[in-house]
Design a protein around this motif. Sequence first.
Motif, PDB file in Angstrom:
ATOM      1  N   GLN A  46      -8.700  50.948  61.739  1.00  0.00           N
ATOM      2  CA  GLN A  46      -9.928  50.145  61.917  1.00  0.00           C
ATOM      3  C   GLN A  46      -9.596  48.798  62.557  1.00  0.00           C
ATOM      4  O   GLN A  46     -10.254  48.369  63.501  1.00  0.00           O
ATOM      5  N   HIS A  47      -8.586  48.120  62.042  1.00  0.00           N
ATOM      6  CA  HIS A  47      -8.068  46.916  62.717  1.00  0.00           C
ATOM      7  C   HIS A  47      -6.753  47.280  63.387  1.00  0.00           C
ATOM      8  O   HIS A  47      -5.925  47.979  62.811  1.00  0.00           O
ATOM      9  N   PHE A  48      -6.567  46.802  64.610  1.00  0.00           N
ATOM     10  CA  PHE A  48      -5.498  47.376  65.431  1.00  0.00           C
ATOM     11  C   PHE A  48      -4.744  46.329  66.253  1.00  0.00           C
ATOM     12  O   PHE A  48      -3.677  46.602  66.765  1.00  0.00           O
ATOM     13  N   SER A  73     -13.525  50.554  66.761  1.00  0.00           N
ATOM     14  CA  SER A  73     -14.404  50.147  67.865  1.00  0.00           C
ATOM     15  C   SER A  73     -15.508  51.153  68.168  1.00  0.00           C
ATOM     16  O   SER A  73     -15.912  51.321  69.319  1.00  0.00           O
ATOM     17  N   HIS A  76     -20.690  52.537  62.763  1.00  0.00           N
ATOM     18  CA  HIS A  76     -20.345  52.839  61.372  1.00  0.00           C
ATOM     19  C   HIS A  76     -20.257  54.346  61.116  1.00  0.00           C
ATOM     20  O   HIS A  76     -19.331  54.823  60.454  1.00  0.00           O
ATOM     21  N   MET A  79     -17.263  55.919  62.928  1.00  0.00           N
ATOM     22  CA  MET A  79     -16.006  55.430  62.335  1.00  0.00           C
ATOM     23  C   MET A  79     -15.749  56.119  60.992  1.00  0.00           C
ATOM     24  O   MET A  79     -14.686  56.707  60.753  1.00  0.00           O
ATOM     25  N   THR A 105     -14.645  48.244  52.816  1.00  0.00           N
ATOM     26  CA  THR A 105     -14.803  48.506  54.250  1.00  0.00           C
ATOM     27  C   THR A 105     -15.117  49.990  54.503  1.00  0.00           C
ATOM     28  O   THR A 105     -15.100  50.809  53.583  1.00  0.00           O
ATOM     29  N   PRO A 137     -23.207  46.119  55.112  1.00  0.00           N
ATOM     30  CA  PRO A 137     -22.476  47.400  55.061  1.00  0.00           C
ATOM     31  C   PRO A 137     -21.462  47.414  53.927  1.00  0.00           C
ATOM     32  O   PRO A 137     -21.225  48.449  53.301  1.00  0.00           O
ATOM     33  N   ASN A 141     -20.877  50.260  51.025  1.00  0.00           N
ATOM     34  CA  ASN A 141     -19.553  50.876  50.862  1.00  0.00           C
ATOM     35  C   ASN A 141     -19.046  50.724  49.429  1.00  0.00           C
ATOM     36  O   ASN A 141     -18.499  51.654  48.844  1.00  0.00           O
ATOM     37  N   HIS A 216     -16.992  36.039  60.368  1.00  0.00           N
ATOM     38  CA  HIS A 216     -16.942  37.368  60.991  1.00  0.00           C
ATOM     39  C   HIS A 216     -17.997  38.338  60.475  1.00  0.00           C
ATOM     40  O   HIS A 216     -18.167  39.418  61.025  1.00  0.00           O
ATOM     41  N   ARG A 217     -18.722  37.974  59.403  1.00  0.00           N
ATOM     42  CA  ARG A 217     -19.659  38.925  58.807  1.00  0.00           C
ATOM     43  C   ARG A 217     -20.741  39.333  59.791  1.00  0.00           C
ATOM     44  O   ARG A 217     -21.332  38.468  60.462  1.00  0.00           O
ATOM     45  N   PRO A 249     -12.044  38.815  66.253  1.00  0.00           N
ATOM     46  CA  PRO A 249     -12.457  39.425  67.528  1.00  0.00           C
ATOM     47  C   PRO A 249     -13.956  39.713  67.598  1.00  0.00           C
ATOM     48  O   PRO A 249     -14.573  39.584  68.659  1.00  0.00           O
ATOM     49  N   LYS A 253     -16.345  38.077  70.566  1.00  0.00           N
ATOM     50  CA  LYS A 253     -17.193  38.892  71.454  1.00  0.00           C
ATOM     51  C   LYS A 253     -18.636  38.400  71.434  1.00  0.00           C
ATOM     52  O   LYS A 253     -19.276  38.269  72.472  1.00  0.00           O
TER      53      LYS A 253
HETATM   54  C1  UD1 Z   1     -14.405  44.698  58.643  1.00  0.00           C
HETATM   55  C2  UD1 Z   1     -15.096  45.078  57.332  1.00  0.00           C
HETATM   56  C3  UD1 Z   1     -15.362  43.828  56.518  1.00  0.00           C
HETATM   57  C4  UD1 Z   1     -14.113  42.999  56.342  1.00  0.00           C
HETATM   58  C5  UD1 Z   1     -13.525  42.694  57.713  1.00  0.00           C
HETATM   59  C6  UD1 Z   1     -12.255  41.872  57.658  1.00  0.00           C
HETATM   60  C7  UD1 Z   1     -16.538  47.068  57.427  1.00  0.00           C
HETATM   61  C8  UD1 Z   1     -17.941  47.539  57.461  1.00  0.00           C
HETATM   62  N1  UD1 Z   1     -16.382  45.741  57.574  1.00  0.00           N
HETATM   63  O1  UD1 Z   1     -15.319  43.933  59.418  1.00  0.00           O
HETATM   64  O2  UD1 Z   1     -15.847  44.207  55.243  1.00  0.00           O
HETATM   65  O3  UD1 Z   1     -14.414  41.786  55.681  1.00  0.00           O
HETATM   66  O4  UD1 Z   1     -13.250  43.947  58.366  1.00  0.00           O
HETATM   67  O5  UD1 Z   1     -11.896  41.425  58.952  1.00  0.00           O
HETATM   68  O6  UD1 Z   1     -15.646  47.872  57.287  1.00  0.00           O
HETATM   69  N2  UD1 Z   1     -11.741  44.344  66.530  1.00  0.00           N
HETATM   70  C9  UD1 Z   1     -10.784  44.028  67.462  1.00  0.00           C
HETATM   71  N3  UD1 Z   1      -9.483  44.020  67.042  1.00  0.00           N
HETATM   72  C10 UD1 Z   1      -9.129  44.300  65.759  1.00  0.00           C
HETATM   73  C11 UD1 Z   1     -10.152  44.605  64.832  1.00  0.00           C
HETATM   74  C12 UD1 Z   1     -11.448  44.618  65.221  1.00  0.00           C
HETATM   75  O7  UD1 Z   1     -11.046  43.768  68.627  1.00  0.00           O
HETATM   76  O8  UD1 Z   1      -7.919  44.310  65.448  1.00  0.00           O
HETATM   77  C13 UD1 Z   1     -13.146  44.414  66.965  1.00  0.00           C
HETATM   78  C14 UD1 Z   1     -13.690  45.832  66.866  1.00  0.00           C
HETATM   79  O9  UD1 Z   1     -13.411  46.573  67.992  1.00  0.00           O
HETATM   80  C15 UD1 Z   1     -15.172  45.593  66.677  1.00  0.00           C
HETATM   81  C16 UD1 Z   1     -15.212  44.271  65.912  1.00  0.00           C
HETATM   82  O10 UD1 Z   1     -13.948  43.654  66.096  1.00  0.00           O
HETATM   83  O11 UD1 Z   1     -15.808  45.431  67.913  1.00  0.00           O
HETATM   84  C17 UD1 Z   1     -15.526  44.455  64.469  1.00  0.00           C
HETATM   85  O12 UD1 Z   1     -14.537  45.253  63.813  1.00  0.00           O
HETATM   86  P1  UD1 Z   1     -14.915  46.154  62.542  1.00  0.00           P
HETATM   87  O13 UD1 Z   1     -13.695  46.749  61.979  1.00  0.00           O
HETATM   88  O14 UD1 Z   1     -16.017  47.065  62.901  1.00  0.00           O
HETATM   89  O15 UD1 Z   1     -15.539  45.153  61.504  1.00  0.00           O
HETATM   90  P2  UD1 Z   1     -15.078  43.735  60.998  1.00  0.00           P
HETATM   91  O16 UD1 Z   1     -16.062  42.724  61.448  1.00  0.00           O
HETATM   92  O17 UD1 Z   1     -13.655  43.412  61.263  1.00  0.00           O
END
Ligand code: UD1
Length: 366
Positions: A46-48, A73, A76, A79, A105, A137, A141, A216-217, A249, A253
């Motif tokens: 999910q985070h990368f 990316s 919901h 993913m 998450t 979300p 979860n 970031h929320r 990130p 964006k």
């Molecule tokens: C997620 C969790 C949130 C947690 C947060 C910590 C869910 C629903 N939300 O939110 O509870 O508090 O992580 O950070 O699971 N992105 C990048 N690089 C990364 C990671 C994310 O570019 O390494 C981008 C993704 O492509 C996406 C956006 O950031 O466009 C959001 O990422 P996502 O994992 O969907 O949710 P978070 O806001 O990080």
Amino acid sequence: MKIVTVLGARPQFVKAAAVSRAVAAHNAVQPDSSTMLQEIIVHTGQHFDENMSDIFFREMDIPRPHYHLAINSVGHGAMTGRMLEKIEEILLEGKPDFVLVYGDTNSTLAGALAAKKLHIRVVHVEAGLRSFNMRMPEEVNRILTDRISDILCCPTQQAVENLHREGFAGFSCTVAKTGDVMQDAAIFYSSFSAERSSIVERLGVQGRDFVLCTIHRAENTDDLDRCAAIVAALNEISRDIPIVFPLHPRTRKVLHANGQVLAFDPIEPVGYFDMIELLKHCKLVMTDSGGLQKEAYFFRKPCITLRDETEWSELVASGVNVLAGADKKLILDCFLTSVRARTVFADGLYGNGDASEQIIRTLFNA
Ligand code: UD1
């Protein structure tokens, strides 16, 4: 005993670091393999990014994931669905005794659901938290994960009470108050973070007051009015005091796409040692993160929470955290009050710093 740990998002790496250390410490004192724990780590992806994921594994010595699913990316549904499918395959092959999931998450829910349908016992670390805002979300979860968990490890008394109110005493599961694993991590890693991080010098804020801020929320980034109000408040505050703002990130964006301009330079997301050093040295914290609200308390810093509610209600009740929502005037008022006030910090809201050991004991007793 075999455990599959499912993780994928930044705060889960911090929590898993504490529990994986306790697993290693447990194994180190076992006379034979019958009471040892084998931990298999599944990273959903999910985070990368390097600074959202890899740096945590390196700095915190988290064991390398056995599986990396590279799912990110997408929306919901996609993913969670893709994670569910892949995790199920791994569980069918590995046949663990427990699946351990953290927090709230999409990776948490996918891990719990995959395990439950295969009749594998689910352990939820950070169970029982509620914001009572079903539009988040994370709230969806965590409620769903709690309901299908077999062992619910609650960080606080409030979390235990939330579960009791929802009738968990009548479900066939174990509810345990273990304390908070993020506190375990903060205590251990802060003892040597100063040797590993020079961020305070690098940013030129050593010996100076500064605000540490993160946003970031989805409720703030995806609502343009809220996002604009927060940006306007931060821009005004930055005239009085430097703001150190590691930019998630998602937020980067959104700001870019909507032409929202910060009057100061944000920085890239930081690793755990940098974050601890920023927490130790800042004047106050402004955030919509769940984890950072607690970390502010661990390092005795007042926190202004940029949300309308928080799961960590004991922080607000004890007067160290104030909810300012996304209202520009309220944020500015809270800022002025917080910098002038002398905050008194109650001890022990999150246990004794041995939550990870208590979780392992709970597994053996279950
Ligand atoms: C997620 C969790 C949130 C947690 C947060 C910590 C869910 C629903 N939300 O939110 O509870 O508090 O992580 O950070 O699971 N992105 C990048 N690089 C990364 C990671 C994310 O570019 O390494 C981008 C993704 O492509 C996406 C956006 O950031 O466009 C959001 O990422 P996502 O994992 O969907 O949710 P978070 O806001 O990080």
